[in-house]
Write an enzyme that holds these catalytic residues in place. Structure first.
Site, PDB file in Angstrom:
ATOM      1  N   GLY A   1       0.804  -1.213   0.000  1.00 28.39           N
ATOM      2  CA  GLY A   1       0.000   0.000   0.000  1.00 28.39           C
ATOM      3  C   GLY A   1       0.834   1.259   0.000  1.00 28.39           C
ATOM      4  O   GLY A   1       2.068   1.212   0.115  1.00 28.39           O
TER       5      GLY A   1
ATOM      6  N   HIS B   1     -19.449  -5.988 -33.516  1.00 24.65           N
ATOM      7  CA  HIS B   1     -19.229  -7.432 -33.587  1.00 24.65           C
ATOM      8  C   HIS B   1     -18.127  -7.714 -34.587  1.00 24.65           C
ATOM      9  O   HIS B   1     -18.106  -7.107 -35.650  1.00 24.65           O
ATOM     10  CB  HIS B   1     -20.525  -8.124 -34.025  1.00 24.65           C
ATOM     11  CG  HIS B   1     -20.348  -9.599 -34.212  1.00 24.65           C
ATOM     12  ND1 HIS B   1     -20.312 -10.470 -33.135  1.00 24.65           N
ATOM     13  CD2 HIS B   1     -20.164 -10.344 -35.327  1.00 24.65           C
ATOM     14  CE1 HIS B   1     -20.130 -11.709 -33.600  1.00 24.65           C
ATOM     15  NE2 HIS B   1     -20.036 -11.650 -34.919  1.00 24.65           N
TER      16      HIS B   1
HETATM   17  P1  NAD Z   1      -2.971  -2.384  -2.219  1.00 28.35           P
HETATM   18  O1  NAD Z   1      -3.667  -1.719  -1.117  1.00 28.35           O
HETATM   19  O2  NAD Z   1      -3.657  -2.575  -3.527  1.00 28.35           O
HETATM   20  O3  NAD Z   1      -2.495  -3.847  -1.765  1.00 28.35           O
HETATM   21  C1  NAD Z   1      -1.683  -4.078  -0.635  1.00 28.35           C
HETATM   22  C2  NAD Z   1      -1.892  -5.514  -0.200  1.00 28.35           C
HETATM   23  O4  NAD Z   1      -0.936  -5.818   0.796  1.00 28.35           O
HETATM   24  C3  NAD Z   1      -3.259  -5.761   0.417  1.00 28.35           C
HETATM   25  O5  NAD Z   1      -3.851  -6.868  -0.218  1.00 28.35           O
HETATM   26  C4  NAD Z   1      -2.940  -6.033   1.893  1.00 28.35           C
HETATM   27  O6  NAD Z   1      -3.829  -6.938   2.478  1.00 28.35           O
HETATM   28  C5  NAD Z   1      -1.543  -6.612   1.799  1.00 28.35           C
HETATM   29  N1  NAD Z   1      -0.735  -6.456   3.021  1.00 28.35           N
HETATM   30  C6  NAD Z   1      -0.671  -5.373   3.839  1.00 28.35           C
HETATM   31  N2  NAD Z   1       0.241  -5.595   4.814  1.00 28.35           N
HETATM   32  C7  NAD Z   1       0.760  -6.834   4.604  1.00 28.35           C
HETATM   33  C8  NAD Z   1       1.760  -7.624   5.255  1.00 28.35           C
HETATM   34  N3  NAD Z   1       2.432  -7.161   6.319  1.00 28.35           N
HETATM   35  N4  NAD Z   1       2.037  -8.868   4.766  1.00 28.35           N
HETATM   36  C9  NAD Z   1       1.388  -9.313   3.658  1.00 28.35           C
HETATM   37  N5  NAD Z   1       0.439  -8.610   3.002  1.00 28.35           N
HETATM   38  C10 NAD Z   1       0.139  -7.375   3.467  1.00 28.35           C
HETATM   39  O7  NAD Z   1      -1.602  -1.576  -2.412  1.00 28.35           O
HETATM   40  P2  NAD Z   1      -0.505  -1.666  -3.542  1.00 28.35           P
HETATM   41  O8  NAD Z   1      -0.625  -2.916  -4.326  1.00 28.35           O
HETATM   42  O9  NAD Z   1       0.782  -1.384  -2.842  1.00 28.35           O
HETATM   43  O10 NAD Z   1      -0.882  -0.439  -4.491  1.00 28.35           O
HETATM   44  C11 NAD Z   1      -0.852   0.907  -3.998  1.00 28.35           C
HETATM   45  C12 NAD Z   1      -1.840   1.771  -4.709  1.00 28.35           C
HETATM   46  O11 NAD Z   1      -1.476   1.966  -6.071  1.00 28.35           O
HETATM   47  C13 NAD Z   1      -3.234   1.183  -4.678  1.00 28.35           C
HETATM   48  O12 NAD Z   1      -4.157   2.162  -4.301  1.00 28.35           O
HETATM   49  C14 NAD Z   1      -3.463   0.760  -6.093  1.00 28.35           C
HETATM   50  O13 NAD Z   1      -4.831   0.859  -6.481  1.00 28.35           O
HETATM   51  C15 NAD Z   1      -2.585   1.703  -6.908  1.00 28.35           C
HETATM   52  N6  NAD Z   1      -2.161   1.026  -8.120  1.00 28.35           N
HETATM   53  C16 NAD Z   1      -3.046   0.888  -9.145  1.00 28.35           C
HETATM   54  C17 NAD Z   1      -2.703   0.188 -10.268  1.00 28.35           C
HETATM   55  C18 NAD Z   1      -3.689   0.034 -11.390  1.00 28.35           C
HETATM   56  O14 NAD Z   1      -4.653   0.763 -11.423  1.00 28.35           O
HETATM   57  N7  NAD Z   1      -3.506  -0.925 -12.302  1.00 28.35           N
HETATM   58  C19 NAD Z   1      -1.452  -0.401 -10.362  1.00 28.35           C
HETATM   59  C20 NAD Z   1      -0.588  -0.273  -9.297  1.00 28.35           C
HETATM   60  C21 NAD Z   1      -0.958   0.443  -8.192  1.00 28.35           C
END
Ligand code: NAD
Length: 459
Positions: A271, A448
Site C-alpha cells: 500500500g 461485432h
Molecule cells: P494495495 O492496497 O492494492 O495492496 C496491498 C496488499 O498488501 C493488500 O492486499 C494487503 O492486504 C496486503 N498487506 C498489507 N500488509 C501486509 C503484510 N504485512 N504482509 C502481507 N500482506 C500485506 O496496495 P498496492 O498494491 O501497494 O498499491 C498501492 C496503490 O497503487 C493502490 O491504491 C493501487 O490501487 C494503486 N495502483 C493501481 C494500479 C492500477 O490501477 N492498475 C497499479 C498499481 C498500483
C-alpha cells in the site's frame, strides 16, 4: 506577480489542473520536485505497463503452439525492455511539458513549501523564491508504505516498486509481500519472464477489494502456472541470506506464519500513504486516516485550498486524480455545466489490474452491496460467450458479472476477468455512471465481433 492558482505536484492531478486553468486564461504556477507526470508516469502505471507488454510478447511467443504457431529460439533482453520503457516515459513527460508550455503555465522544478496566508493570498517558497497565489491546489501524491517488519530497512535486496522498475537485471527468484494491485502486476511480469515467484498476502485472499469470484479465476490460473501464492500469511521478519546459500548473489529469508522462504529479492507492496510533506504551515488542515479531507468539489477545510489525487486518500488511481482536478478547477472558475457545478461520482470509478488475464471492474461488488444492505440481482457468464474471446483466448474461460440493484433495476457494478477487458470497462462505466437499466444498456449497439459483446450477452 500574483497567480490565480499555485499547484504543488505535477502528477495527473497537478498537470490536468494546470492545463485546464491555463486554458481558461488564468495565470498558473506548478511546482514539481522531480519529473512531470508524477508516480503514474515515472514510476507507476506507464513503466509497469511498458515492461508488462514486453513480458507478454515473450510469453505469447513461447505459448503460441495453441494457435498453431511454433516459435523456436525465442529469447528476451530485459535491459532492452527497460531501455524501451525509459524512452516511452521520457516521450510522455516531454509531451506534458510541451502542453503546459503551450498554455503558458509556469512550471518550477523544485521542492515547494507553503509559507503562510496573508490577506487571502497564499505564499509558497521554492528554490529560494516566494510565489503568491489566490488559490492553492495540493497534489503531492503518495509514497510507498514501509510496514514495521523487523529487518525490512537497510537491506538492498528488499525493493519497493520504484526499485523493481529501475532494476536492469532480473532476479532468479522473488518474494512479493502484499498480493494487492502492485504485487499481482509484478507477479505477472516476473512469472512471464521465468522468475520464481512467491506472493505472501496477509488477508484470506489476494486483491481483497475486488469481486472474489473473478479473483478466484486468476488465483486458479496462477497457482496452476506455478506461482506460489500464500494467503492469510503474515510476514514476521526478513533477514539477509548468507551469500554462500545462493552462490555469489545476495538474497533474503522471509519468515511468514513461522516458515522461512528464500529469494534473491523481496518486493514490498503493501500500500501507499498520502504525502503531506511541505504542508506543515497549513495550520488546521483537516486530515482523515492520514490523508487530506476534501468535499465533493475537492475543497479542503481551509479557504481557497483544494486537494486532488492520492494525497486525498480517496481512491489511489491516476484517472480519479485527473477527474478530481477537473472538478476542483471548475469550482475555482465557478464553471456551471448543465446548471450545476460538476462533481466526481466515486461509485462509478473503473479500475484495472494488469495481470494476464486482465481484471477490470466498476462499481459495487456483490459483497459490497450485501454490506450496504442493497438487494441485488447478479448476472454472470463466462467470457467464452463472446466469439472474439473464443477466437483469441485459447484455453481461457474468463468471467463477467453484472450487479443490478433490484430496488430500481439499475446496473451498479460490472466485474470481469479476461483479455482485453480493460479496453471495454469504460462502456460499463457509462452504464453505472448514468444509472442505466439493463433495458437502457440493451439499446446501445456493440460492435461485432468484440469481447465487449459479453456485456450485451448479460442484458
Ligand atoms: P494495495 O492496497 O492494492 O495492496 C496491498 C496488499 O498488501 C493488500 O492486499 C494487503 O492486504 C496486503 N498487506 C498489507 N500488509 C501486509 C503484510 N504485512 N504482509 C502481507 N500482506 C500485506 O496496495 P498496492 O498494491 O501497494 O498499491 C498501492 C496503490 O497503487 C493502490 O491504491 C493501487 O490501487 C494503486 N495502483 C493501481 C494500479 C492500477 O490501477 N492498475 C497499479 C498499481 C498500483
Amino acid at each position: 506577480m500574483k497567480y490565480f492558482l499555485a499547484i504543488i505536484g505535477g502528477g495527473p492531478a497537478g498537470y490536468t489542473a494546470a492545463e485546464k486553468a491555463s486554458k481558461a486564461g488564468k495565470d498558473v504556477v506548478l511546482f514539481e520536485q522531480t519529473s512531470l507526470g508524477g508516480t503514474c508516469l515515472n514510476v507507476g502505471c506507464i513503466p509497469t505497463k511498458s515492461l508488462l507488454y514486453g513480458a507478454k510478447q515473450y510469453y505469447n511467443a513461447t505459448h503460441a503452439q495453441k494457435y498453431g504457431v511454433t516459435a523456436t529460439g525465442v529469447t528476451f533482453d530485459f535491459a532492452a525492455m527497460q531501455k524501451r520503457k525509459t524512452i516511452v516515459v521520457r516521450k510522455l513527460v516531454a509531451g506534458i511539458k510541451q502542453r503546459l508550455n503551450n498554455e503558458h503555465c509556469t512550471v518550477v522544478n523544485g521542492v515547494a513549501k507553503v509559507l503562510d496566508n496573508i490577506r487571502q493570498v497564499w505564499r509558497i517558497e521554492c528554490n529560494g523564491e516566494t510565489y503568491e497565489a489566490e488559490n492553492l491546489l495540493i497534489c503531492t501524491g503518495s509514497t510507498n508504505f514501509v510496514p514495521p517488519i523487523p529487518g525490512i530497512k537497510d537491506n538492498s535486496a528488499i525493493w519497493d516498486s520504484t526499485d523493481a522498475l529501475a532494476a536492469t537485471e532480473l532476479p532468479e527468484s522473488i518474494v512479493i509481500v502484499g498480493g494487492g494491485v502492485i504485487g499481482m502486476e509484478f507477479a505477472t511480469l516476473y512469472h512471464e519472464l521465468g522468475v520464481e515467484v512467491t506472493v505472501i498476502e496477509a488477508m484470506p485472499t489476494i486483491l481483497p477489494n475486488l469481486d472474489q469470484e473473478v479473483v478466484q479465476v486468476l488465483l486458479d490460473k496462477y497457482r496452476k502456472a506455478g506461482i506460489n501464492i500464500l494467503t492469510s500469511t503474515k510476514v514476521e521478519e526478513i533477514r539477509p541470506l548468507p551469500a554462500s546459500s545462493i552462490g555469489e548473489k545476495i538474497g533474503c529469508q522471509v519468515k511468514a506464519n513461522g516458515e522461512w522462504y528464500e529469494a534473491e529479492r523481496v518486493l514490498v507492496s503493501v500500500g501507499r500513504r498520502a504525502n503531506l510533506n511541505g504542508l506543515e504551515a497549513l495550520e488546521g488542515l483537516e486530515t482523515e486516516r492520514g490523508a487530506i479531507k476534501i468535499d465533493e468539489f475537492c475543497r479542503t477545510n481551509l479557504p481557497n485550498v483544494y486537494a486532488c489525487g492520492d494525497v486525498t486518500g480517496k481512491i489511489m488511481l491516476a484517472h480519479v486524480a485527473s477527474r478530481q482536478a477537473e472538478v476542483a478547477v471548475e469550482h475555482m472558475l465557478k464553471e456551471i455545466v448543465n446548471c450545476q457545478l460538476s462533481t466526481i461520482n466515486y461509485s462509478a470509478i473503473p479500475s484495472v489490474v494488469y495481470t494476464n488475464p486482465e481484471i477490470a471492474s466498476v462499481g459495487m461488488t456483490e459483497t459490497q452491496a450485501e454490506a450496504n444492505a442493497i438487494p441485488v440481482e447478479v448476472r454472470k457468464l463466462p467470457m467464452t460467450f463472446s466469439g472474439r474471446f473464443m477466437a483469441e483466448n485459447e484455453g481461457e474461460t474468463g468471467l463477467c458479472k453484472m450487479i443490478i440493484d433490484s430496488r430500481n433495476n439499475t446496473i451498479i457494478g460490472v466485474h470481469c476477468i479476461g483479455n482485453p477487458c480493460s479496453e471495454f470497462i469504460a462502456a460499463a462505466t457509462c452504464a453505472v455512471q448514468n444509472g442505466y437499466t439493463p433495458e437502457d444498456f440493451q439499446q446501445v449497439v456493440f460492435p461485432h465481433p468484440t469481447v465487449s459483446e459479453i456485456l450485451h450477452e448479460l442484458l
